[in-house]
Design a protein around this motif. Structure first.
Motif, PDB file in Angstrom:
ATOM      1  N   ASP A 197      49.402  35.006  81.484  1.00 31.58           N
ATOM      2  CA  ASP A 197      49.029  35.139  80.066  1.00 31.58           C
ATOM      3  C   ASP A 197      47.729  34.413  79.730  1.00 31.58           C
ATOM      4  N   GLN A 198      47.245  33.572  80.666  1.00 32.28           N
ATOM      5  CA  GLN A 198      45.970  32.874  80.432  1.00 32.28           C
ATOM      6  C   GLN A 198      44.818  33.443  81.263  1.00 32.28           C
ATOM      7  N   ALA A 199      45.106  34.539  81.960  1.00 31.46           N
ATOM      8  CA  ALA A 199      44.097  35.098  82.870  1.00 31.46           C
ATOM      9  C   ALA A 199      42.881  35.604  82.099  1.00 31.46           C
ATOM     10  N   VAL A 200      41.689  35.325  82.624  1.00 33.82           N
ATOM     11  CA  VAL A 200      40.453  35.720  81.941  1.00 33.82           C
ATOM     12  C   VAL A 200      39.552  36.593  82.817  1.00 33.82           C
TER      13      VAL A 200
ATOM     14  N   LYS B 238      45.981  30.274  90.762  1.00 34.83           N
ATOM     15  CA  LYS B 238      46.696  30.175  89.471  1.00 34.83           C
ATOM     16  C   LYS B 238      47.128  31.534  88.935  1.00 34.83           C
TER      17      LYS B 238
ATOM     18  N   SER C  27      39.598  29.917  89.709  1.00 34.34           N
ATOM     19  CA  SER C  27      40.865  29.998  88.988  1.00 34.34           C
ATOM     20  C   SER C  27      40.887  31.238  88.104  1.00 34.34           C
TER      21      SER C  27
ATOM     22  N   LEU D 113      49.685  31.959  86.067  1.00 34.95           N
ATOM     23  CA  LEU D 113      49.354  31.833  84.638  1.00 34.95           C
ATOM     24  C   LEU D 113      48.829  33.163  84.094  1.00 34.95           C
TER      25      LEU D 113
ATOM     26  N   THR E 216      42.147  31.488  85.439  1.00 32.14           N
ATOM     27  CA  THR E 216      42.108  31.078  84.026  1.00 32.14           C
ATOM     28  C   THR E 216      40.763  30.476  83.622  1.00 32.14           C
ATOM     29  N   ASP E 217      39.768  30.565  84.503  1.00 28.76           N
ATOM     30  CA  ASP E 217      38.490  29.879  84.255  1.00 28.76           C
ATOM     31  C   ASP E 217      37.324  30.795  84.631  1.00 28.76           C
ATOM     32  N   ARG E 218      36.733  31.372  83.614  1.00 27.06           N
ATOM     33  CA  ARG E 218      35.645  32.327  83.795  1.00 27.06           C
ATOM     34  C   ARG E 218      34.459  31.724  84.559  1.00 27.06           C
TER      35      ARG E 218
END
Ligand code: GDP
Ligand code: MG
Length: 168
Positions: A123-126, A118, A86, A121, A88-90
């Motif tokens: 603005d939540q990208a990591v 995902k 994802s 998303l 958004t999930d490192r």
């Protein structure tokens, strides 16, 4: 026509969207709280490719990914794999290499893709685009950026794997 049946395993950390991906591709729907039906091992979809009927059987896990409880039966006889993380999930990105290795230990060298899910998303990208591309190059895998929610690039993932399987 002789029918071709392809077993595809979908691997990756929990909550990256594997079940959602399968549900989107096979049923055309997205839900916020999809839970796998107990007792169902896979969903399938039939497509036509180069004049051939191809049946894709997409195998899902029972949500035990983080406990390493995915059994050999899950991987057995797989013809292709989707290694998913994802945006958004490192941790899910960092786990890509070990998921690929696990598939190869059970299945050898089979067609494989990396899916970054995902992407809606933003603005939540990591994870940075360039590190994802570097990882995909390093692992010799094609990379797809998907949003199961927005139905972006989902069909392409499975068409590519079916194509690879038919022409290998
Ligand atoms: P799994 O554990 O890998 O099977 O992940 P799930 O398919 O159960 O998805 C985990 C959560 O992420 C659920 O709430 C899904 O609705 C959500 N989800 C899956 N794909 C996407 C996506 O592309 N975008 C967004 N925003 N949420 C998603
Ligand atoms: Mg799941």
């Amino acid at each position: 026509d002789l029918e071709v049946a392809i077993k595809v395993v979908i691997v990756g950390n929990g909550a990256v969207g594997k079940s959602s991906l399968i549900q989107r591709y096979c049923k055309g729907i997205f839900t916020k709280d999809y839970k796998k039906t107990i007792g169902v091992d896979f969903m399938e979809r039939q497509i036509r490719l180069h004049g051939e009927e191809v049946r894709l059987m997409l195998w899902d896990t029972a949500g035990q990914e983080e406990f390493d409880a995915i059994t050999k039966a899950y991987y057995r006889g797989a013809h292709a794999a989707v290694v998913t993380f994802s945006a958004t999930d490192r941790h899910s990105f960092d786990a890509i290499r070990s998921w690929k290795k696990k598939v190869e230990e059970e299945c050898g060298e089979i067609p494989m893709v990396i899916v970054q899910n995902k992407i809606d998303l933003v603005d939540q990208a990591v994870v940075e685009a360039n590190e994802v591309e570097a990882m995909a190059r390093n692992l010799h895998c094609r990379l797809y950026r998907t949003s199961v929610k927005e139905d972006l690039n989902v069909n392409q993932v499975f068409e590519y794997l079916a194509e690879k399987y038919l022409t290998h």
